[in-house]
Write a protein that holds these residues in place. Structure first.
Motif, short mmCIF file in Angstrom:
data_model
loop_
_atom_site.label_atom_id
_atom_site.label_comp_id
_atom_site.label_asym_id
_atom_site.label_seq_id
_atom_site.Cartn_x
_atom_site.Cartn_y
_atom_site.Cartn_z
N VAL A 122 0.89 -1.17 -0.08
CA VAL A 122 0.08 0.03 0.01
C VAL A 122 1.11 1.18 -0.02
CG1 VAL A 122 -1.88 1.04 1.15
CG2 VAL A 122 -1.91 -1.15 1.15
N TYR A 123 0.62 2.32 -0.91
CA TYR A 123 1.34 3.42 -0.99
C TYR A 123 0.35 4.48 -0.23
CZ TYR A 123 4.45 0.95 -4.38
OH TYR A 123 5.08 0.18 -4.87
N LEU A 124 0.80 4.92 0.72
CA LEU A 124 0.10 6.09 1.57
C LEU A 124 0.77 7.31 1.43
CD1 LEU A 124 -2.40 6.38 3.57
CD2 LEU A 124 -0.57 6.06 5.42
N THR A 125 -0.05 8.53 1.19
CA THR A 125 0.37 9.77 1.05
C THR A 125 0.16 10.42 2.22
OG1 THR A 125 0.39 9.76 -1.28
CG2 THR A 125 0.51 11.77 -0.22
N LEU A 126 1.07 11.07 2.81
CA LEU A 126 0.54 11.88 3.85
C LEU A 126 1.08 13.52 3.65
CD1 LEU A 126 2.31 9.79 7.00
CD2 LEU A 126 -0.14 10.04 6.13
N GLU A 127 0.22 14.54 3.68
CA GLU A 127 0.39 15.83 3.49
C GLU A 127 0.34 16.66 4.71
OE1 GLU A 127 -1.31 19.41 0.44
OE2 GLU A 127 -2.20 17.46 0.55
N ASN A 128 1.21 17.28 4.94
CA ASN A 128 1.04 18.32 6.27
C ASN A 128 0.27 19.41 5.86
OD1 ASN A 128 1.27 19.97 8.55
ND2 ASN A 128 3.38 19.91 8.58
N SER A 129 -1.07 19.64 6.28
CA SER A 129 -1.83 20.59 6.22
C SER A 129 -2.14 21.82 7.31
CB SER A 129 -3.56 20.20 6.09
OG SER A 129 -3.66 19.15 5.11
N GLY A 130 -0.85 21.80 8.10
CA GLY A 130 -0.85 22.57 9.33
C GLY A 130 0.27 23.68 8.74
N SER A 131 0.53 24.44 9.91
CA SER A 131 1.50 25.75 9.69
C SER A 131 2.87 25.27 10.30
CB SER A 131 1.01 26.73 10.28
OG SER A 131 0.62 26.82 11.62
N HIS A 132 3.01 24.11 11.08
CA HIS A 132 4.22 23.64 11.50
C HIS A 132 4.67 22.28 11.10
CE1 HIS A 132 3.97 27.10 14.33
NE2 HIS A 132 2.69 26.81 14.54
N SER A 133 6.04 22.25 11.15
CA SER A 133 6.49 20.82 10.82
C SER A 133 6.10 19.72 11.89
CB SER A 133 8.33 20.81 10.65
OG SER A 133 8.48 21.66 9.81
N VAL A 134 5.86 18.52 11.23
CA VAL A 134 5.52 17.35 12.16
C VAL A 134 6.44 16.20 11.91
CG1 VAL A 134 2.99 18.36 12.19
CG2 VAL A 134 3.85 16.74 10.52
N THR A 135 6.64 15.38 13.01
CA THR A 135 7.35 14.26 12.99
C THR A 135 6.37 13.19 13.09
OG1 THR A 135 9.47 15.24 13.82
CG2 THR A 135 9.14 12.68 13.81
N ILE A 136 6.08 12.41 12.06
CA ILE A 136 4.95 11.15 12.23
C ILE A 136 5.39 10.01 13.24
CG2 ILE A 136 3.85 9.43 10.75
CD1 ILE A 136 3.39 12.24 9.90
N PRO A 137 4.45 9.98 14.03
CA PRO A 137 4.49 8.86 15.23
C PRO A 137 4.61 7.25 14.50
CG PRO A 137 2.93 10.06 15.58
CD PRO A 137 3.18 10.68 14.19
N SER A 138 5.13 6.36 15.17
CA SER A 138 5.55 5.14 14.96
C SER A 138 4.04 4.43 14.83
CB SER A 138 6.53 4.37 15.72
OG SER A 138 7.52 5.05 15.71
N TYR A 139 3.20 4.67 14.12
CA TYR A 139 2.05 4.07 13.93
C TYR A 139 2.23 2.57 13.51
CZ TYR A 139 -0.33 8.69 13.68
OH TYR A 139 -0.65 10.12 13.89
N LEU A 140 1.13 1.63 14.11
CA LEU A 140 0.76 0.44 13.77
C LEU A 140 0.05 0.32 12.39
CD1 LEU A 140 0.52 -1.06 17.13
CD2 LEU A 140 2.45 -0.75 15.90
N PHE A 141 0.57 -0.26 11.38
CA PHE A 141 -0.38 -0.45 9.99
C PHE A 141 -0.96 -1.70 9.91
CE2 PHE A 141 2.59 3.32 9.44
CZ PHE A 141 1.34 4.33 8.90
N SER A 142 -1.85 -2.19 9.48
CA SER A 142 -2.52 -3.44 9.22
C SER A 142 -3.52 -3.41 8.18
CB SER A 142 -3.23 -4.11 10.64
OG SER A 142 -2.34 -3.97 11.60
N ILE A 143 -3.56 -4.57 7.83
CA ILE A 143 -4.68 -4.94 6.74
C ILE A 143 -6.09 -5.56 7.60
CG2 ILE A 143 -5.50 -6.42 4.90
CD1 ILE A 143 -3.02 -5.49 3.34
N ARG A 144 -7.32 -5.15 7.40
CA ARG A 144 -8.13 -5.68 8.07
C ARG A 144 -9.03 -6.31 7.22
NH1 ARG A 144 -11.16 -1.93 12.14
NH2 ARG A 144 -12.00 -0.81 10.13
#
Length: 717
Positions: free
Chosen positions: A201-223
């Motif tokens: 899966v190719y997931l796109t993340l776009e920062n819509s806010g006004s400050h830089s963000v560091t993405i947490p260590s999410y857990l990804f799964s297929i359900r």
């Protein structure tokens, strides 16, 4: 009155304990709210304040199901609102109640400033048969004037049509550190082997806010629709920082047993709360239809993915090469990494499918000395297989596969060749395979495989005559283009006539390492039948391969790859009428001060000689001999003397030899060859002239270097 006060104090203490449950979790503080979907419902607090149920999820866990929901407190009044005066309760439409608790990261959010809002996330364990649409969130205010000390402000039922799943073509808002990040699925790819689906899966993340963000260590799964969860490995999320208005793409890959129906899959995002030892749902997406893989064609680049990352492969050419009584079919591939991180070289293999019917197993060959692909780099690979040289076909397809390094074969310690194979790309071509590249006369050919970069050039050709045939040879000059001393790659060679006749050639291998920019002279030879024309002959070479790897040491080649053909120059008939300056490249040989002497029955041939060598040239003179032939002009006397050419180079401890047994590098005087003939004294009156000739002999066949007619008993210059 006092008892009521004590009861009130106990209730307040219990409420405080609920609010402060568990220590602060910093990881969750970076992701304070779940994705923003359409509002589920609202409940009024006052004319200027209200609760909003923003989203709610139900996620399977070991002991049942875990419900998580986020509420937003909107305070539009001019006074501070204290959440300690309120609470929420989770129940089902059938009347079951579930204990809702705040996440540790939200335990200190007790006050909402005027004209602001605050998000709070709760979790609760629900029954295993409880579904999302069964839930009701009830909002209460502590009211000690009531008999049960609480007043229900209202409740929000999850509508029957509500879903927490973002559509395949939609996006979801995730709050990261107070900034909105828009998440959407760009593409979904799924391959398959005998045991597993291999989804990516190719997931796109776009920062819509006004400050830089560091993405947490999410857990990804297929359900799956049945609620089964299969974890995905995330590539490119470690310390992933996204600047405002910037987009980043991450790749998620895993494996799912083929027994699972491949329909209706969803991508779920969750965050592990270490202190609670549970995973909290963040978002869920309906996966789009699997992206169809376009069938590859020659010269175009296509991508494929595995757990390590995204790779790009291009088929540069397909060739059919001669090999004894078989042919070798080879495919030349370029594997590239266009990402920002280094990638390992995948365990690739493949097979050829001829006319969509005949499957021919093939092996991958990696000639470059690389162990990985740096960002923006590429490497050449070859796929090779053998077929009968008489077999004809009209269409050929290359199926590129990847071995599963985590398969059963690895864990059991058996050969990785039995590992699961996943088809990753297919390339098709008509039977008219690409012509082998030709190198013009006088031009050079450069190999680009890292660790083996070499420039090849034909220096000369020679023919060694014989009674039943001839020995046709070519001198191939190889220049080391690496920055280190390195061994010359072993090659396989064939001479090919214009009518397609193939003559396998022997290669005199170079055993010594060659310095940077240094040269090696590779002697290539083949036996040609008597009378067969060598005009317009070409020399075809390729990298020698043994069991799928470059041939090294004493191993015998079983195939070859990276073919190229050289047009051969005209042969120079350069035999001289003197014995000075004779060329046996990289050697130059001079014989002078030649004299003859007879003492009773002993005949002595004496001379001075000098042998020079280009010391920057490594070569192998195995099989070559220098043959000195003495012929009396009247035919009264004749003899031959052979010297091993491989003994010309000096060895530590050797001393100049004047005893007539060896020729050595450098200048040497008074070299003598003597022989005894009892009748020689009676022949001396007829001795007038003699001829002295020097031949280069290879495998019993000779090539004249030079000859000189000399008067008996006279010393030449």
């Amino acid at each position: 009155m006092n008892s009521r006060f004590r009861y009130t104090r106990l209730a307040a203490m219990a409420l405080s304990a609920t609010l402060v449950l568990g220590p602060m979790n910093n990881a969750w503080a970076d992701s304070q709210s779940a994705p923003v979907v359409s509002s589920v419902g609202t409940v009024s607090i006052s004319d200027s304040s209200y609760f909003e149920l923003k989203q709610i999820h139900v996620l399977p866990e070991a002991s049942g199901k875990l419900a998580t929901f986020t509420i937003t407190i909107h305070n539009d009044s001019s006074n501070e609102l204290q959440f300690i005066d309120y609470w929420v309760r989770l129940k089902s439409k059938t009347g079951n109640q579930f204990s809702a608790r705040l996440l540790p990261a939200d335990k200190d959010k007790n006050r909402v400033s005027p004209k602001s809002s605050e998000d709070l996330t709760f979790y609760a364990t629900v029954n295993s048969d409880t579904n999302l649409q069964d839930l009701i969130v009830q909002f209460i205010k502590w009211d000690f004037s009531q008999s049960n000390f609480e007043r229900v402000l209202g409740e929000v039922e999850v509508p029957d049509g509500y879903t927490d799943i973002t559509p395949a073509d939609g996006s979801s808002i995730i709050s990261v550190g107070g900034n909105d990040v828009t998440a959407s699925i760009k593409k979904f790819v799924s391959n398959k082997n005998e045991k597993y689906y291999v989804p990516t899966v190719y997931l796109t993340l776009e920062n819509s806010g006004s400050h830089s963000v560091t993405i947490p260590s999410y857990l990804f799964s297929i359900r799956t629709p049945e609620g089964l969860l299969y974890p995905l490995e995330a590539k490119g999320t470690k310390n992933l920082t996204i600047n405002p208005k910037e987009s980043k793409e991450i790749q998620l890959s895993g494996s799912i047993p083929v027994a699972v129906a491949p329909d209706g899959w969803q991508l779920t995002l969750a965050e592990a709360i270490a202190d609670l030892k549970m995973n909290i749902a963040i978002a869920a997406f309906q996966l789009p239809a699997v992206a169809s893989q376009e069938e590859g064609s020659l010269g175009k680049e296509y991508s494929f993915t595995d757990k390590s990352g995204v790779y790009y492969a291009a088929l540069n050419g397909l060739h059919r090469l001669p090999w004894e009584d078989q042919d070798i079919v080879t495919a030349d591939l370029t594997l590239s990494n266009k990402g920002d991180d280094s990638l390992p070289i995948p365990a690739l293999t493949g097979y050829f499918l001829l006319d969509d019917a005949v499957k021919v197993e093939a092996n991958l060959v990696q000639t470059a000395k690389v162990i990985g692909l740096a960002a923006g780099s590429s490497v050449n690979l070859q796929i090779a297989a053998k077929i009968p040289y008489t077999y004809e076909f009209s269409q050929i397809k290359l199926v590129l596969q990847e071995k599963d390094a985590d398969g059963d074969s690895t864990s059991s310690g058996t050969d990785t060749g039995s590992a699961d194979l996943t088809d990753v790309l297919e390339f098709s071509s008509q039977a008219e395979l690409q012509a082998i590249p030709y190198i013009g006369m006088g031009e050079s050919y450069a190999t680009t495989s890292a660790g083996h970069r070499t420039n090849y050039k034909i220096r000369s050709i020679q023919t060694y005559g014989g009674n039943t045939g001839s020995l046709f040879t070519a001198q191939l000059e190889a220049t080391n283009a690496e920055k280190r001393y390195t061994n010359v790659s072993k090659i396989v060679a064939h001479f090919r006539a214009p009518d397609g006749t193939i003559f396998p050639a022997d290669v005199a291998e170079i055993t010594n390492k060659v310095s940077p920019s240094g040269k090696a002279l590779i002697n290539v030879s083949a036996k040609i039948p008597k009378g067969f024309s060598t005009e317009n002959m070409n020399l075809m070479i390729g990298d020698a391969i043994t069991e799928g790897e470059l041939t090294v040491g004493d191993k015998k080649p079983d195939s070859y790859v990276n073919p190229v053909s050289f047009w051969l120059p005209d042969e120079l008939k350069d035999a001289k009428s003197t014995l000075k300056g004779l060329t046996l490249y990289p050697y130059t040989i001079t014989l002078d001060h030649i004299s003859t002497q007879i003492d009773n029955s002993t005949f002595t041939l004496g001379f001075n000689y000098e042998i020079q060598k280009d010391l920057l040239i490594e070569t192998n003179m195995e099989g070559h001999k220098l043959v000195l032939v003495f012929e009396d002009g009247k035919g009264r006397k004749g003899f031959e003397k052979s010297f091993e050419a491989k003994e010309i180079d000096p060895v530590d401890g050797d001393t100049p030899d004047t005893a007539g047994t060896k020729l050595k590098l450098g200048k040497h005087e008074n070299f003598e060859i003597s022989m005894t003939d009892e009748d020689l004294i009676y022949k001396s009156t007829f001795l007038k002239k003699y001829k002295l000739s020097l031949y280069d002999e290879l495998d019993g066949q000779r090539r004249l270097l030079g000859s000189q007619d000399i008067d008996w008993f006279v010393t030449t210059d």
